[in-house]
Enzyme design. Structure first.
Site: not given
Ligand SMILES: [Zn+2]
Length: 231
Positions: A101, A47, A190, A97
């Site tokens: 954010h 991510d 991530h 995503h």
């Molecule tokens: Zn995230």
């Protein structure tokens, strides 16, 4: 109706927390959190990218012949457009995503739709990929996300296990991956930190480098989320 009742009932704090952040919760937006449990396959997901640090991760994945899924933020895709295209060219799956954010807590349905729609547009403009998967920032689902996902034809994706790779050292992240890797698991890591420039993702890379060969020895193969879940 159900959604409003859940978030407005003061006594239902535990249920509300589960509805919003529980990995298997379907109350605010449908989400998958594991794939076929009969096959020894795993999906690594990354991510918050792409970032200036992503190429080093791509090298490790290529070295081990692993295909993964990258949940990208639109702003990062615009900033690191070449890297975003490199992720696609390497055969990885791309998910949405959100654009910036921002967490969805207490946000309007319109805000939530816009964050998802803008990211969809950014990703398509830069990579020519139209994502089919969506992961909410911080795993926070909120009222309105169900409709946004439906309008944009996105499947929500949570995780079977999340590696705290933004705060744990590499060996601890690796141990966690080895412990939680089960048939059909979706593992969350991530390759960025929200929309920060040049994030330090050494722990993530170290953990992947260490854990992947061991998982292969155990008989696991690596698939994208769509492959793992037969989408
Ligand atoms: Zn995230």
């Amino acid at each position: 109706m159900v959604e409003a009742a859940i978030v407005s009932t003061a006594g239902a704090v535990g249920l509300a927390a589960y509805a919003v952040r529980g990995r298997s919760s379907q109350l605010l937006a449908p989400s998958i959190w594991h794939g076929d449990r009969k096959r020894p396959s795993l999906a690594l997901t990354f991510d918050d990218g792409p970032s200036e640090s992503t190429p080093a991760l791509l090298e490790v994945l290529a070295k081990h012949g692993v295909t993964a899924t990258f949940f990208m933020c639109g702003r990062n895709v615009r900033r690191c457009s070449e890297i975003a295209r490199d992720v696609v060219a390497a055969g990885h799956e791309i998910g949405n995503h959100t654009e910036s954010h921002a967490p969805f807590y207490f946000k309007s349905a319109e805000f939530i739709y816009r964050e998802a729609a803008l990211a969809q547009e950014s990703i398509f403009q830069i990579t020519r990929v139209n994502p089919k998967l969506f992961r909410a920032p911080y795993g926070v689902r909120w009222v309105g996300l169900r409709q946004a996902q439906a309008r944009l034809d996105l499947t929500g994706v949570m995780w079977t296990a999340i590696a705290h790779d933004w705060k744990w050292p590499g060996p601890r992240v690796a141990r966690m991956l080895l412990k939680r890797a089960k048939n059909g698991a979706i593992l969350c890591l991530h390759d960025g930190r929200a929309i920060q420039r040049t994030p330090d993702i050494r722990a993530t890379i170290e953990a992947v480098e260490f854990a992947v060969p061991i998982l292969k020895e155990r008989g696991f193969t690596f698939e994208t989320v769509s492959q793992l879940c037969g989408l």
